[in-house]
Design a protein around this motif. Structure first.
Motif, PDB file in Angstrom:
ATOM      1  N   THR A  14      -8.085  -1.502   0.070  1.00 48.24           N
ATOM      2  CA  THR A  14      -7.881  -0.174   0.658  1.00 48.24           C
ATOM      3  C   THR A  14      -8.097  -0.560   2.443  1.00 48.24           C
ATOM      4  O   THR A  14      -8.896  -1.450   2.638  1.00 48.24           O
ATOM      5  CB  THR A  14      -8.447   1.087   0.140  1.00 48.24           C
ATOM      6  OG1 THR A  14      -9.623   0.688  -0.003  1.00 48.24           O
ATOM      7  CG2 THR A  14      -7.684   1.379  -1.110  1.00 48.24           C
ATOM      8  N   GLY A  24      -3.892  -4.725   0.220  1.00 48.08           N
ATOM      9  CA  GLY A  24      -3.313  -2.875   0.359  1.00 48.08           C
ATOM     10  C   GLY A  24      -3.796  -2.491  -1.018  1.00 48.08           C
ATOM     11  O   GLY A  24      -4.043  -2.952  -1.848  1.00 48.08           O
ATOM     12  N   GLY A  25      -3.659  -0.997  -0.757  1.00 47.40           N
ATOM     13  CA  GLY A  25      -4.047  -0.223  -1.529  1.00 47.40           C
ATOM     14  C   GLY A  25      -3.840  -0.686  -3.042  1.00 47.40           C
ATOM     15  O   GLY A  25      -4.426  -0.466  -4.173  1.00 47.40           O
ATOM     16  N   SER A  30       0.813  -1.192  -0.032  1.00 45.25           N
ATOM     17  CA  SER A  30       0.016  -0.019   0.107  1.00 45.25           C
ATOM     18  C   SER A  30       0.799   1.412   0.018  1.00 45.25           C
ATOM     19  O   SER A  30       1.929   1.329  -0.145  1.00 45.25           O
ATOM     20  CB  SER A  30      -0.895   0.082   1.196  1.00 45.25           C
ATOM     21  OG  SER A  30      -0.147   0.202   2.289  1.00 45.25           O
TER      22      SER A  30
HETATM   23  O1  KG4 Z   1      -4.160   0.835   1.537  1.00 39.28           O
HETATM   24  P1  KG4 Z   1      -4.230   2.079   1.157  1.00 39.28           P
HETATM   25  O2  KG4 Z   1      -5.513   2.687   1.064  1.00 39.28           O
HETATM   26  O3  KG4 Z   1      -3.643   3.099   2.478  1.00 39.28           O
HETATM   27  C1  KG4 Z   1      -2.511   2.745   2.801  1.00 39.28           C
HETATM   28  O4  KG4 Z   1      -1.224   3.306   2.524  1.00 39.28           O
HETATM   29  O5  KG4 Z   1      -2.233   2.180   4.028  1.00 39.28           O
HETATM   30  O6  KG4 Z   1      -3.246   2.527  -0.019  1.00 39.28           O
HETATM   31  C2  KG4 Z   1      -3.067   3.596  -0.626  1.00 39.28           C
HETATM   32  C3  KG4 Z   1      -2.104   3.687  -1.794  1.00 39.28           C
HETATM   33  C4  KG4 Z   1      -1.457   4.873  -2.427  1.00 39.28           C
HETATM   34  O7  KG4 Z   1      -0.290   4.867  -2.379  1.00 39.28           O
HETATM   35  C5  KG4 Z   1      -2.266   4.807  -3.801  1.00 39.28           C
HETATM   36  O8  KG4 Z   1      -1.801   5.377  -4.727  1.00 39.28           O
HETATM   37  C6  KG4 Z   1      -2.277   3.186  -3.915  1.00 39.28           C
HETATM   38  O9  KG4 Z   1      -2.473   2.611  -2.673  1.00 39.28           O
HETATM   39  N1  KG4 Z   1      -3.083   2.678  -4.903  1.00 39.28           N
HETATM   40  C7  KG4 Z   1      -2.929   2.474  -6.257  1.00 39.28           C
HETATM   41  C8  KG4 Z   1      -3.870   2.053  -7.000  1.00 39.28           C
HETATM   42  N2  KG4 Z   1      -5.001   2.337  -6.019  1.00 39.28           N
HETATM   43  C9  KG4 Z   1      -4.314   2.692  -4.971  1.00 39.28           C
HETATM   44  N3  KG4 Z   1      -1.430   2.144  -6.685  1.00 39.28           N
HETATM   45  C10 KG4 Z   1      -1.364   1.723  -8.060  1.00 39.28           C
HETATM   46  N4  KG4 Z   1      -2.406   1.556  -8.937  1.00 39.28           N
HETATM   47  C11 KG4 Z   1      -3.819   1.675  -8.252  1.00 39.28           C
HETATM   48  N5  KG4 Z   1      -4.706   1.171  -9.270  1.00 39.28           N
END
Ligand code: KG4
Ligand code: ZN
Length: 341
Positions: free
Chosen positions: A307, A275-276, A141
């Motif tokens: 997420t 994870g995101g 993430s």
């Molecule tokens: O798990 P999360 O909501 O929050 C934490 O960081 O704990 O993850 C967010 C992250 C961000 O860096 C976002 O850019 C990434 O996940 N993210 C993605 C995509 N959707 C979310 N990265 C690449 N491609 C995606 N489709």
């Protein structure tokens, strides 16, 4: 037992109600819009938003689950890791609720909860522990990138993690370099769609190292140098799309190769991911292809559970209580830097 779970470790205020492995409600209030203006999460603002949103989000979760507070058999919350003041809002509120209701409280490790989110699925969502298999789990993430050997239910061992930036952070920082709004990941993925991913050659950090660690800051730096030396790229839509596709391909290749390699080395039959960044379609596709080739079962968390969310906190907490783990004291403190064992 009906359990209320709360998650406030970063920029999502989330509450969920679970019962017997079923997710009765799962409410997430995201603060992405608020932090986008600043190009990243501002802890002070995140905390104020949690304070503002936690009560309504919790009430909505209870209402959607058709449950009153008096029916709850326990309360769980993320104890760490995360932003200290943000964690405090959720953890202390959950402890207060458990105190008032005279019910058990459980402080949960955020990453441990991610490990089991790929086992939650269906409509309405429910945890499917009957098909659980020992696995290698990729948690990827904005804040974390790690590989974990989940040897059995509730038994795991950290194999490796990022030594600098997380994969999502790399997506976000590259997004910033090319002028995309925060968070850059989803926007970068859109631009990368159908563009040539071999147009630029970016490094695959630690790809061939024998460990299970990751490093993504060098990749971001090489994009920065590339744009410094060729600023004209930013004015050319096709080249920007190719750059996005090439960066995404580098990140995905490292994640997929190291995950599958660890699974084969440890002789497990299953790989999971959450994870995101697991929302990323290229990652989902490449992991699926690599796992199929290696004869590994793949369980990807559903996008809504990739997420941060409280359903995964509740499912793990309930599992722990059912497996006989004792509840946490009501004065348990947050653990902002809690390392996964
Ligand atoms: O798990 P999360 O909501 O929050 C934490 O960081 O704990 O993850 C967010 C992250 C961000 O860096 C976002 O850019 C990434 O996940 N993210 C993605 C995509 N959707 C979310 N990265 C690449 N491609 C995606 N489709
Ligand atoms: Zn997370």
């Amino acid at each position: 037992m009906i359990l209320l779970a709360i998650e406030t470790s970063c920029d999502e205020t989330a509450a969920a109600v679970v019962q017997a492995g079923r997710v009765l409600s799962n409410v997430v209030s995201s603060q992405i819009q608020l932090h986008a203006e600043y190009g990243g999460v501002v802890p002070e603002l995140a905390t104020r938003e949690h304070l503002r949103n936690l009560a309504p989000v919790t009430q909505t979760a209870l209402r959607q689950a058709n449950v009153t507070a008096a029916q709850l058999g326990g309360v769980a919350a993320t104890r760490g890791p995360g932003l200290p003041s943000a964690l405090m809002v959720g953890l202390k509120s959950a402890e207060a609720m458990a105190f008032a209701l005279r019910k058990p409280f459980l402080g949960i490790h955020h990453h441990e909860a991610h490990l089991y989110s790929p086992w939650i699925g269906g409509s309405p969502p429910a945890a499917d522990f009957s098909s659980f298999q020992p696995n290698v789990s990729l948690v990827v993430s904005g804040g974390h990138t790690m590989l974990v050997h989940v040897e059995a239910e509730l038994k795991h061992r950290l194999l490796g993690s990022t030594v600098d930036d997380a994969a999502g952070e790399c997506f976000d920082k590259v997004g910033k370099l090319i002028g995309l709004p925060y968070p850059g990941g989803p926007a970068l993925e859109k631009l990368a769609e159908e563009a040539n991913s071999q147009a630029f050659v970016f490094p695959r950090p630690l790809l061939h190292d024998a460990n299970d660690d990751f490093s993504f800051s060098g990749l971001k730096t090489s994009v920065r140098y590339c744009l410094r030396d060729h600023p004209e790229i930013l004015g050319d839509g096709k080249r920007v799309r190719e750059l996005c596709a090439s960066v995404q391909a580098a990140i995905v290749e490292v994640l997929v190769t190291k995950t599958v390699r660890a699974a084969r080395r440890l002789n497990v039959g299953c790989v999971t991911a959450s994870g995101g960044v697991t929302c990323n379609l290229a990652l989902r596709k490449e992991l699926a292809a690599a796992c199929q080739k290696a004869g590994l079962l793949l369980r990807l968390a559903e996008k809504s559970l990739c997420t941060d969310n409280a359903a995964m906190i509740g499912i793990l907490a309930e599992r722990k209580l059912l497996c006989g783990q004792s509840s946490s004291p009501l004065d348990t403190e947050i653990a902002a830097s809690w390392a996964l064992a």
